[in-house]
Design a protein around this motif. Structure first.
Motif, PDB file in Angstrom:
ATOM      1  N   UNK A 289       2.182  12.245 -10.088  1.00 39.99           N
ATOM      2  CA  UNK A 289       2.004  13.493  -9.636  1.00 39.99           C
ATOM      3  C   UNK A 289       3.057  14.671 -10.125  1.00 39.99           C
ATOM      4  N   UNK A 290       4.801  14.334  -8.779  1.00 37.86           N
ATOM      5  CA  UNK A 290       5.055  14.729  -8.836  1.00 37.86           C
ATOM      6  C   UNK A 290       6.257  14.511  -8.916  1.00 37.86           C
ATOM      7  N   UNK A 291       6.550  14.559 -10.040  1.00 38.94           N
ATOM      8  CA  UNK A 291       8.513  13.647 -10.460  1.00 38.94           C
ATOM      9  C   UNK A 291       9.205  14.229  -9.967  1.00 38.94           C
ATOM     10  N   UNK A 292       8.993  16.269 -10.353  1.00 37.42           N
ATOM     11  CA  UNK A 292       9.897  16.856 -10.153  1.00 37.42           C
ATOM     12  C   UNK A 292      11.190  16.646  -8.255  1.00 37.42           C
ATOM     13  N   UNK A 293       9.950  16.339  -7.693  1.00 32.74           N
ATOM     14  CA  UNK A 293      10.116  16.394  -6.373  1.00 32.74           C
ATOM     15  C   UNK A 293      11.131  14.469  -5.691  1.00 32.74           C
ATOM     16  N   UNK A 294      10.976  13.668  -6.850  1.00 35.10           N
ATOM     17  CA  UNK A 294      11.801  12.150  -6.750  1.00 35.10           C
ATOM     18  C   UNK A 294      12.752  12.280  -7.266  1.00 35.10           C
ATOM     19  N   UNK A 295      14.187  12.156  -6.606  1.00 40.25           N
ATOM     20  CA  UNK A 295      15.275  11.766  -7.009  1.00 40.25           C
ATOM     21  C   UNK A 295      14.892   9.991  -7.519  1.00 40.25           C
ATOM     22  N   UNK A 296      14.744   9.190  -7.031  1.00 36.75           N
ATOM     23  CA  UNK A 296      15.178   7.972  -7.307  1.00 36.75           C
ATOM     24  C   UNK A 296      13.821   6.982  -6.274  1.00 36.75           C
ATOM     25  N   UNK A 297      12.963   6.348  -7.379  1.00 34.20           N
ATOM     26  CA  UNK A 297      11.992   5.547  -6.535  1.00 34.20           C
ATOM     27  C   UNK A 297      12.245   3.902  -6.419  1.00 34.20           C
ATOM     28  N   UNK A 298      12.039   3.624  -5.175  1.00 34.58           N
ATOM     29  CA  UNK A 298      12.015   1.942  -4.791  1.00 34.58           C
ATOM     30  C   UNK A 298      10.884   1.781  -5.135  1.00 34.58           C
TER      31      UNK A 298
ATOM     32  N   UNK B 151       4.014   4.333 -17.089  1.00 36.78           N
ATOM     33  CA  UNK B 151       4.276   6.231 -17.708  1.00 36.78           C
ATOM     34  C   UNK B 151       4.932   6.776 -16.292  1.00 36.78           C
ATOM     35  N   UNK B 152       6.230   6.612 -15.738  1.00 40.97           N
ATOM     36  CA  UNK B 152       6.787   7.121 -14.459  1.00 40.97           C
ATOM     37  C   UNK B 152       8.094   7.659 -14.996  1.00 40.97           C
ATOM     38  N   UNK B 153       7.923   8.812 -15.702  1.00 36.68           N
ATOM     39  CA  UNK B 153       9.548   8.875 -15.792  1.00 36.68           C
ATOM     40  C   UNK B 153      10.482   9.985 -14.553  1.00 36.68           C
ATOM     41  N   UNK B 154      10.217   8.982 -13.350  1.00 42.22           N
ATOM     42  CA  UNK B 154      11.676   8.816 -12.348  1.00 42.22           C
ATOM     43  C   UNK B 154      12.649   7.274 -12.340  1.00 42.22           C
ATOM     44  N   UNK B 155      13.415   7.302 -12.313  1.00 44.28           N
ATOM     45  CA  UNK B 155      14.280   5.918 -11.992  1.00 44.28           C
ATOM     46  C   UNK B 155      13.583   5.346 -11.183  1.00 44.28           C
ATOM     47  N   UNK B 156      13.300   4.163 -11.380  1.00 43.80           N
ATOM     48  CA  UNK B 156      12.408   3.472 -10.700  1.00 43.80           C
ATOM     49  C   UNK B 156      12.815   1.614 -10.202  1.00 43.80           C
ATOM     50  N   UNK B 157      13.117   1.436  -9.444  1.00 43.22           N
ATOM     51  CA  UNK B 157      13.294  -0.366  -9.052  1.00 43.22           C
ATOM     52  C   UNK B 157      12.625  -0.938  -8.283  1.00 43.22           C
ATOM     53  N   UNK B 158      12.087  -1.649  -8.886  1.00 39.83           N
ATOM     54  CA  UNK B 158      10.793  -2.942  -8.881  1.00 39.83           C
ATOM     55  C   UNK B 158      11.332  -3.981  -8.307  1.00 39.83           C
ATOM     56  N   UNK B 159      11.484  -4.242  -6.762  1.00 39.06           N
ATOM     57  CA  UNK B 159      12.017  -5.633  -6.253  1.00 39.06           C
ATOM     58  C   UNK B 159      10.382  -6.483  -5.625  1.00 39.06           C
ATOM     59  N   UNK B 160      10.718  -7.294  -7.093  1.00 39.76           N
ATOM     60  CA  UNK B 160       9.227  -8.138  -6.438  1.00 39.76           C
ATOM     61  C   UNK B 160       9.104  -9.417  -6.375  1.00 39.76           C
TER      62      UNK B 160
ATOM     63  N   UNK C  52       1.278  -0.933   0.069  1.00 39.57           N
ATOM     64  CA  UNK C  52       0.075   0.107   0.159  1.00 39.57           C
ATOM     65  C   UNK C  52       0.994   1.574  -0.307  1.00 39.57           C
ATOM     66  N   UNK C  53       2.379   1.437   0.580  1.00 37.00           N
ATOM     67  CA  UNK C  53       3.203   2.245   0.530  1.00 37.00           C
ATOM     68  C   UNK C  53       3.761   2.652  -0.648  1.00 37.00           C
ATOM     69  N   UNK C  54       3.445   1.448  -1.526  1.00 31.87           N
ATOM     70  CA  UNK C  54       3.857   1.322  -2.978  1.00 31.87           C
ATOM     71  C   UNK C  54       2.768   2.496  -3.660  1.00 31.87           C
ATOM     72  N   UNK C  55       1.487   2.062  -3.233  1.00 32.77           N
ATOM     73  CA  UNK C  55       0.693   3.031  -3.444  1.00 32.77           C
ATOM     74  C   UNK C  55       0.737   4.496  -3.979  1.00 32.77           C
ATOM     75  N   UNK C  56       1.079   4.658  -2.472  1.00 32.58           N
ATOM     76  CA  UNK C  56       1.060   6.205  -2.227  1.00 32.58           C
ATOM     77  C   UNK C  56       2.810   6.583  -2.836  1.00 32.58           C
ATOM     78  N   UNK C  57       3.835   5.660  -2.999  1.00 34.12           N
ATOM     79  CA  UNK C  57       4.853   6.312  -3.703  1.00 34.12           C
ATOM     80  C   UNK C  57       4.940   6.600  -5.190  1.00 34.12           C
ATOM     81  N   UNK C  58       4.178   5.473  -5.779  1.00 29.55           N
ATOM     82  CA  UNK C  58       4.004   5.002  -6.872  1.00 29.55           C
ATOM     83  C   UNK C  58       3.216   7.022  -7.314  1.00 29.55           C
ATOM     84  N   UNK C  59       2.074   7.106  -7.071  1.00 25.61           N
ATOM     85  CA  UNK C  59       1.031   7.891  -7.456  1.00 25.61           C
ATOM     86  C   UNK C  59       1.897   9.433  -7.543  1.00 25.61           C
ATOM     87  N   UNK C  60       2.852   9.809  -6.259  1.00 25.64           N
ATOM     88  CA  UNK C  60       3.391  11.026  -5.607  1.00 25.64           C
ATOM     89  C   UNK C  60       4.448  11.030  -6.472  1.00 25.64           C
ATOM     90  N   UNK C  61       5.278   9.706  -7.289  1.00 26.72           N
ATOM     91  CA  UNK C  61       6.318   9.847  -8.478  1.00 26.72           C
ATOM     92  C   UNK C  61       5.690  10.681  -9.936  1.00 26.72           C
TER      93      UNK C  61
END
Length: 280
Positions: free
Chosen positions: A98-107, A212-221, A87-96
């Motif tokens: 709508x506000x990609x300029x505020x994210x350095x990297x997403x895990x 559709x994300x534009x920030x560097x993203x790593x998905x550990x599944x 669920x926390x990943x859902x918040x992180x995805x949503x933020x990245x």
């Protein structure tokens, strides 16, 4: 209840850890301790799930993003590394998103490759059959329905936390650890507003947003191999679909075991640290 509740450790650039539903922010303590020499890690309770105040309006992906933006604004954080589980990943995805300029990297920890199932048997058993109807009812008249449903999704404090931990570790195929103990012994009440968040998450198109994300993203599944055969098969199909539509910003890492990929072994925390913190 505070607007936002976070436990913060470490010094350096800011990182936000967002936990799974029903878990407090300290679920990310093993990662936070590993990063604390290079990051100030904010282990943030989700709204209405733990000690952060909830979201009372309709909980859309934009509302999730705006909630996290409010926290960063209040902390005067211009940009942050985001780590989100479930669920926390859902918040992180949503933020990245709508506000990609505020994210350095997403895990992302076992999130973003599979949308929440319409009938979530694994999460709720036979009760899951009612979920589409309940979702429709919440959509029509949110708070009155949420008040009726809340007792079904909340429970009084456990009288035997050790037994809860034993059952959890057996169910998710994990060895006991101090990090799991601390998570379970930390209060994490689900309020009506927290239930509102869960239904918002249920309706969020996470996979299409990740694509559709534009920030560097790593998905550990989680592979779910040896843990849950049906979920293993579902995961294989989901990863195949994601690879066919792969976002150039997305790196995908397979972790053997179940949903709590950061507790399965040390790979996740070591990988994140290696991206940013040089060895001494």
């Amino acid at each position: 209840m505070e607007d936002f509740y976070a436990e913060i450790i470490g010094t350096g650039q800011d990182a936000i850890f967002l936990p799974a539903g029903g878990m407090p922010g300290v679920e990310g303590l093993n990662i936070a301790e590993h990063l604390e020499n290079g990051f100030r890690v904010h282990m943030l309770d989700l709204p209405g799930i733990g000690r952060s105040a909830g979201i009372s309006e309709k909980c859309t992906s934009k509302a999730m993003a705006d909630w996290l933006k409010d926290y960063l604004d209040k902390q005067e954080i211009e940009k942050a590394l985001l780590i989100g589980h479930s669920l926390g990943g859902g918040f992180a995805i949503s933020f990245a998103y709508y506000y990609p300029e505020r994210v350095t990297q997403l895990f992302l920890l076992d999130q973003g490759h599979k949308n929440f199932p319409r009938i979530p048997f694994n999460e709720f058993g036979s009760f899951a059959l009612a979920f589409p109807i309940l979702n429709w009812m919440v959509h029509l008249c949110r708070r009155p329905v949420l008040k009726i449903l809340h007792p079904l999704f909340s429970s009084p404090p456990s009288e035997d936390v050790e037994k809860d931990i034993d059952r959890f570790c057996e169910a998710v195929n994990l060895p006991k650890s101090n990090y799991i103990d601390q998570t379970f012994y930390t209060p994490c009440e689900v309020t009506i507003e927290g239930l509102n968040v869960m239904f918002g998450f249920y309706n969020t198109p996470l996979v299409s947003m990740v694509q559709k994300l534009t920030v560097p993203t790593t998905l550990f599944y989680a592979s779910f191999k040896g843990v849950n055969k049906s979920e293993e098969a579902r995961t294989i199909k989901a990863i195949d679909r994601l690879l066919q539509r792969r976002n150039s910003k997305l790196t995908i890492k397979r972790i053997n075991g179940g949903h709590y990929v950061h507790w399965n072994n040390g790979y996740v925390k070591n990988y994140i640290a290696e991206q940013f913190i040089s060895p001494h």
